[in-house]
Design an enzyme around this catalytic site. Structure first.
Site, PDB file in Angstrom:
ATOM      1  N   ASP A   1      31.386  50.050  28.522  1.00 17.34           N
ATOM      2  CA  ASP A   1      30.404  48.675  28.380  1.00 17.34           C
ATOM      3  C   ASP A   1      29.931  48.436  29.634  1.00 17.34           C
ATOM      4  O   ASP A   1      29.369  47.142  29.715  1.00 17.34           O
ATOM      5  CB  ASP A   1      31.048  47.626  27.654  1.00 17.34           C
ATOM      6  CG  ASP A   1      32.260  47.190  28.383  1.00 17.34           C
ATOM      7  OD1 ASP A   1      32.713  47.815  29.292  1.00 17.34           O
ATOM      8  OD2 ASP A   1      33.018  45.949  28.315  1.00 17.34           O
ATOM      9  N   GLU A   2      29.924  49.106  30.526  1.00 15.81           N
ATOM     10  CA  GLU A   2      29.384  48.484  31.784  1.00 15.81           C
ATOM     11  C   GLU A   2      28.966  49.841  32.679  1.00 15.81           C
ATOM     12  O   GLU A   2      29.479  50.860  32.702  1.00 15.81           O
ATOM     13  CB  GLU A   2      30.832  47.939  32.799  1.00 15.81           C
ATOM     14  CG  GLU A   2      30.244  47.487  33.967  1.00 15.81           C
ATOM     15  CD  GLU A   2      31.536  46.893  34.721  1.00 15.81           C
ATOM     16  OE1 GLU A   2      31.278  46.281  35.713  1.00 15.81           O
ATOM     17  OE2 GLU A   2      32.691  47.184  34.222  1.00 15.81           O
TER      18      GLU A   2
ATOM     19  N   ASP B   1      26.505  44.853  31.935  1.00 13.00           N
ATOM     20  CA  ASP B   1      27.856  44.585  31.233  1.00 13.00           C
ATOM     21  C   ASP B   1      27.682  43.923  30.150  1.00 13.00           C
ATOM     22  O   ASP B   1      27.179  42.678  29.770  1.00 13.00           O
ATOM     23  CB  ASP B   1      28.686  43.415  32.378  1.00 13.00           C
ATOM     24  CG  ASP B   1      30.217  43.418  32.118  1.00 13.00           C
ATOM     25  OD1 ASP B   1      30.658  43.958  31.119  1.00 13.00           O
ATOM     26  OD2 ASP B   1      30.658  42.874  32.865  1.00 13.00           O
TER      27      ASP B   1
END
Length: 481
Positions: A105-106, A11
């Site tokens: 983003d993960e 993350d």
């Protein structure tokens, strides 16, 4: 569940805001909020400095401004975020073929499937190397969680934030989960959490003690069974390689309701062009065109039309969206418009243009061409958005700090420079133009980006921020993140 912590969850830390801080030296260590800047905008990401004031994602932007009035408020630069996300995902795919992105983003990674890790020590080393590689390639930080299941890996990455690494050792899962609130578990949202709280269940330990039969009675068979298993730290969900997109869509929320039917039509055509741009960028085509309209009273209508085959032709999508708009009553005004394409395929049926156009347009192509020209009127005044990259003929690269009253304020700096000076221009200054973003990290193999004299000049007070940053024009459309 496997016996080694070889499921990795990455993350990125406050991703959008961190990108803005990395690209703008004067914002490093300062409160930064990224999102829609209009009165109906919402926060996409807040930097950790802004979170101290209580600002968080999905919060109405108006509320964020009250909590942190001196923060820097910037519009999202999704092109930049997607480019950096691709760099990060490429690093993950070096670890394993099984990478499951959840957002820009993960992502989850199955390290065992890639032969990268097989026990706790090898998994920890893989996580350490990944974090170092991300920093080297992007200049940003990410938090890594390692565990034997997806649920626990995600919990571990939350514990690691910001900029850390946490490994949950097999055998310690139950003790770790026991005191955590039930909302920690996947699938427990506000409504389920309140329902459980009214039944006297607030922690994962109490969830496990309630027993499977009680949870089934409270939540239903499927949800009850799943939550009881998770309360016992059982999560057999595999890491699934990147799923194919089911649809591509874009939408805009407007600060002021649009009533003019002509403008609504032009907005729909503009959205159709943006949607096709994304479609082509993904090398896809689609056969179902979808129009979304949220009216003044918050009622949301969707209309769709299915073509005979997939297309990525902007004229086809524009015409279909226009026909769909004809069936929607917009008399009271609209606050949101969206255009999407579903029924995706990786090929295009080339002969759809004549089919998609109304008969009168197919018979008179000159008129159709004239309409395309009309849809892009020259703006009376250039609009500059807070955070936008610009270049000045004399002062070099910079970014828009704010605009309004016919003027635009620009701070001239680059990701590799010291905090730069601020200058103000008329919005129509011919020496000022939009620019492409600069890379966050210099590629020393090809040389660093060229520097300007302004790059090395430091503002007399780089820490000071103006009270008003956004400079959003009234009525300007901002995408809801």
């Amino acid at each position: 569940m496997r016996n080694a912590p070889t499921i990795l969850h990455l993350d990125m830390d406050a991703f959008y805001a961190s990108v803005e801080q990395a690209s703008k030296p004067s914002l490093r260590g300062k409160a930064v909020v990224v999102g829609g800047l209009g009165p109906r905008g919402v926060v996409a990401t807040a930097s950790y400095e802004a979170r101290v004031f209580g600002v968080h994602s999905a919060m109405p932007m108006a509320q964020a401004r009250r909590l942190a009035p001196n923060a820097a408020y910037l519009v999202p630069r999704f092109t930049v975020y997607r480019a950096i996300s691709e760099q990060v995902m490429a690093l993950l795919r070096e670890l394993s073929p099984l990478v499951e992105p959840l957002s820009l983003d993960e992502a989850f990674v199955d390290l065992e499937a890639g032969g990268t890790a097989w026990d706790e020590e090898s998994a920890r080393l893989a996580g350490i190397k990944l974090r170092a590689d991300i920093r080297a390639v992007t200049g940003l930080t990410g938090s890594v969680g390692l565990a034997a299941s997806k649920m626990l890996a995600k919990i571990a990455s939350e514990q690691a934030k910001p900029d850390g690494l946490v490994v949950i050792e097999p055998g310690s899962e139950r003790a770790l989960l026991a005191p955590m609130p039930v909302r920690t578990l996947p699938g427990v949202g506000p409504a389920t959490g309140d329902h459980l709280r009214r039944a006297g269940i607030t922690t994962v330990e109490e969830l496990a003690e309630a027993g499977e039969d009680e949870l089934v009675r409270l939540l239903g068979k499927a949800h009850g069974h799943a939550l009881y298993a998770m309360a016992l730290a059982h999560d057999e969900r595999p890491v699934v390689a990147e799923r194919e997109a089911k649809s591509v869509s874009v939408e805009d929320t407007y600060d002021v309701d649009i009533h003019d039917r002509l403008r609504i039509g032009l907005e729909v055509q503009r959205l159709a062009d943006r949607c096709v741009g994304r479609l082509r960028g993904a090398r896809l085509s689609g056969r179902t065109i979808v129009l979304k309209v949220r009216r003044y009273d918050f009622s949301t209508l969707t209309r769709s039309e299915t073509l005979r085959g997939p297309t990525d032709d902007p004229a086809v999508v524009r015409e279909a969206a226009a026909r769909l708009l004809d069936s929607v009553d917009t008399t009271g005004g609209v606050r949101l418009l969206g255009v999407g394409v579903s029924g995706l395929a990786d090929y295009t049926q080339e002969d759809l243009f004549a089919q998609a156009l109304p008969a009168r347009a197919a018979e008179a192509p000159e008129e159709a061409e004239a309409e395309v020209v009309v849809e892009r009127p020259e703006p009376v005044e250039r609009h500059w958005r807070a955070g936008q990259d610009v270049r000045h003929a004399e002062y070099g690269h910079g970014w828009v700090q704010g605009s309004g009253l016919g003027r635009v304020t620009v701070r001239f700096e680059t990701p590799q420079s010291a905090p730069g000076r601020v200058r103000t221009f008329f919005v129509e200054d011919p020496a000022l133009e939009a620019a492409d973003p600069l890379p966050l990290v210099s590629d020393h193999r090809h040389g660093a980006p060229p520097r300007t004299p302004e790059d090395d000049q430091v503002s007399s007070d780089p820490a000071s921020l103006p009270n008003s940053w956004s400079g959003a024009e009234a009525g300007e459309a901002t995408s809801r993140p």
